[in-house]
Motif scaffolding. Sequence first.
Motif: not given
Length: 324
Positions: A30-52
Amino acid sequence: GFFAGASFIAGSMAIPDSYELFVSKSFSNGYVRESMIFSDRLQSQKIKNLSNGTPYYVTLKTNKKGMQSVMSDTILVMSYELPKLSSVSYTQGQGVLASPDGTEFAFISSQVDGFPSGKPSLFTQNIDTRVVNKVQENVTDFDWSAATADFAFVYDVPGAENEPSQQKIGILNISSGETNYLPVSGGSLSKLKFSPDGKWVAYLNYSELEGTSLWRIQTDGSNKELLFNSFVSTDLNRSDLSIEHIDFTPDVSSIIFSAVLSGNSSIYRISLETTQLESILEEKWNDSNPTISPNGETMIFLSTRSGQRALWKYRFADKQITPL
């Protein structure tokens, strides 16, 4: 967190070109891809629309051109929504306690709204109107009774010339405004705690000659009792003992407290009838700040047993310990 750097493949180091972030409620599918991140932009990522309050499995997959996959790593996370905080005071306060009816809070401060107030004093502030009132000067510790709404406070009394100051305990009746000064004095009084019925106050008294002592006294000044002394106790006869936090059981039959010995904190219970000392949690972890539930069945405490300081629950009936 993830290891998202270089990986060694067949003896050579591969620097990933990009990273893919996948999320699922199930570990196996059931894994869904949330984002593609390139090496020069890898810092921190926010995942939205998760159930509290829902656990999620998050997988980070590293990619390298010409290779199917360099590496992947999966962790379990718990999503939660941060509570919205609102400022009710601009004071530099300490020892903040809410009133029994929840309309005010009390604190000790040497300044109010950025203006020096002199010596440390006890203040109250209305949560809605933000009006601040000074209750007592020269206060170093206090407690607010949930049963009677009275204040118990430790205050400094200056000594005579070339004599050290002494500390005393007062009980302030909020309704009448009258203060009953208890027959208690010492060089270092602290950790005031009302019993649930408001009839007793427990406190600590420390001196280099007599060690750390745990006392209780009735709020009318009668029946002062020594419960524990670190130099006398056969179980905790240690000069380096430091008691952090005390709390009465709801039936006022015993006191739970945490104590530090040689840098390690443990939790104990002392009977108010027999003064017998019992170890509740005395392990390799740092367990501290015990607070008893209103029904007396469980205890909430701070512990490092998970690798970090967090809240845990202890059930007295079967000694079960669970994280919160």
